[in-house]
Motif scaffolding. Sequence first.
Motif, PDB file in Angstrom:
ATOM      1  N   LEU A  63       6.108  61.022 -15.923  1.00 22.87           N
ATOM      2  CA  LEU A  63       6.959  61.702 -14.949  1.00 22.87           C
ATOM      3  C   LEU A  63       7.443  60.761 -13.859  1.00 22.87           C
ATOM      4  O   LEU A  63       8.442  61.051 -13.192  1.00 22.87           O
ATOM      5  CB  LEU A  63       6.192  62.862 -14.305  1.00 22.87           C
ATOM      6  N   CYS A  64       6.748  59.653 -13.657  1.00 27.67           N
ATOM      7  CA  CYS A  64       7.032  58.760 -12.522  1.00 27.67           C
ATOM      8  C   CYS A  64       7.911  57.586 -12.926  1.00 27.67           C
ATOM      9  O   CYS A  64       7.895  57.148 -14.076  1.00 27.67           O
ATOM     10  CB  CYS A  64       5.726  58.218 -11.937  1.00 27.67           C
ATOM     11  N   PRO A  65       8.679  57.051 -11.981  1.00 29.14           N
ATOM     12  CA  PRO A  65       9.435  55.824 -12.248  1.00 29.14           C
ATOM     13  C   PRO A  65       8.497  54.628 -12.363  1.00 29.14           C
ATOM     14  O   PRO A  65       7.364  54.667 -11.896  1.00 29.14           O
ATOM     15  CB  PRO A  65      10.353  55.706 -11.025  1.00 29.14           C
ATOM     16  N   CYS A 123       4.281  61.065  -7.439  1.00 25.38           N
ATOM     17  CA  CYS A 123       5.071  59.918  -7.885  1.00 25.38           C
ATOM     18  C   CYS A 123       5.817  59.277  -6.718  1.00 25.38           C
ATOM     19  O   CYS A 123       6.316  59.975  -5.830  1.00 25.38           O
ATOM     20  CB  CYS A 123       6.109  60.359  -8.924  1.00 25.38           C
ATOM     21  N   PRO A 124       5.949  57.963  -6.708  1.00 25.03           N
ATOM     22  CA  PRO A 124       6.795  57.303  -5.709  1.00 25.03           C
ATOM     23  C   PRO A 124       8.260  57.585  -6.027  1.00 25.03           C
ATOM     24  O   PRO A 124       8.611  57.816  -7.195  1.00 25.03           O
ATOM     25  CB  PRO A 124       6.457  55.825  -5.879  1.00 25.03           C
ATOM     26  N   PRO A 125       9.139  57.550  -5.042  1.00 28.56           N
ATOM     27  CA  PRO A 125      10.559  57.829  -5.309  1.00 28.56           C
ATOM     28  C   PRO A 125      11.283  56.697  -6.028  1.00 28.56           C
ATOM     29  O   PRO A 125      12.370  56.905  -6.568  1.00 28.56           O
ATOM     30  CB  PRO A 125      11.140  58.041  -3.905  1.00 28.56           C
ATOM     31  N   GLU A 144      14.208  51.143 -10.434  1.00 26.12           N
ATOM     32  CA  GLU A 144      14.335  52.519 -10.907  1.00 26.12           C
ATOM     33  C   GLU A 144      14.134  53.492  -9.753  1.00 26.12           C
ATOM     34  O   GLU A 144      13.210  53.345  -8.954  1.00 26.12           O
ATOM     35  CB  GLU A 144      13.312  52.798 -12.008  1.00 26.12           C
ATOM     36  N   THR A 145      14.995  54.482  -9.669  1.00 24.32           N
ATOM     37  CA  THR A 145      14.882  55.528  -8.648  1.00 24.32           C
ATOM     38  C   THR A 145      14.763  56.885  -9.339  1.00 24.32           C
ATOM     39  O   THR A 145      15.181  57.052 -10.494  1.00 24.32           O
ATOM     40  CB  THR A 145      16.112  55.529  -7.730  1.00 24.32           C
ATOM     41  N   ARG A 163      15.449  60.082 -13.641  1.00 22.03           N
ATOM     42  CA  ARG A 163      15.245  58.686 -13.261  1.00 22.03           C
ATOM     43  C   ARG A 163      16.443  57.841 -13.675  1.00 22.03           C
ATOM     44  O   ARG A 163      16.971  58.004 -14.788  1.00 22.03           O
ATOM     45  CB  ARG A 163      13.974  58.139 -13.908  1.00 22.03           C
ATOM     46  N   HIS A 164      16.865  56.946 -12.810  1.00 20.82           N
ATOM     47  CA  HIS A 164      17.960  56.022 -13.111  1.00 20.82           C
ATOM     48  C   HIS A 164      17.438  54.598 -12.956  1.00 20.82           C
ATOM     49  O   HIS A 164      16.908  54.234 -11.912  1.00 20.82           O
ATOM     50  CB  HIS A 164      19.149  56.248 -12.184  1.00 20.82           C
TER      51      HIS A 164
END
Length: 230
Positions: A63-65, A123-125, A144-145, A163-164
């Motif tokens: 789920l996290c970047p 998660c971190p942004p 990644e954001t 996520r991008h």
Amino acid sequence: MVTAGGVAVTLALAGCSGDDAPDPRGATYTTAMMQAGVLEPADIGTAWKRPAQTPPTTSVTPLCPGVAKRPPVPGSPTGAVAASMADEGEKGAQAFDQLGLVYKDAAAMEAAFTSLQDAMEACPPSASRSAAPRDDTSEAGYTETATVDPLESGGWKGFVTVRHKVYEPTYPGSADVAVAVVGQGNAIVVASYAVYWVGSHSAGPEFDADWRRVVGTVLSRVDAKRPSRR
């Protein structure tokens, strides 16, 4: 439509929306219903194929970047169905993974869903990775954001994290990944749609429309197997 691998996502069924439902969180689902929601490669396009290895039913799409491990499946589901497919081309690739989890009752589902939501909220942004050291099998450096939004489709409710990722100039490219996590009654569906671009390209609004269409189709197929209520 996104055409990273040269084939568009051609599904034209239900999308994710705020449609009303007669019993928003009270439906009862079975493993067979989750199986009915599994998309086949031909449902999306002729270039899509199943991977040689079946995806695990014991863990969830990250789920996290950034570099993240697959979280374990929360709680103790009584049944699980997993499937994946991909379309790989010279200019990019597309991939879709889905996981359907069935729990003994709504309370067990809600507890499991809360675990996934807590993991998402931790998660971190954003995240980044240095280009070095690197070999032929490792991923290039990137930034990644991620953004998170609530998601509803019929009676299914949850969230989607989008996520991008932008790769280093030496290996130009980008990636967009949408991971939808929704629950209803005694079931959770986790669906991940990803597009990887080689070179300079941005998926733009087409990516948003495509992941909503694919995820909405899965959920509508699952609900189509529920007994009608009069």
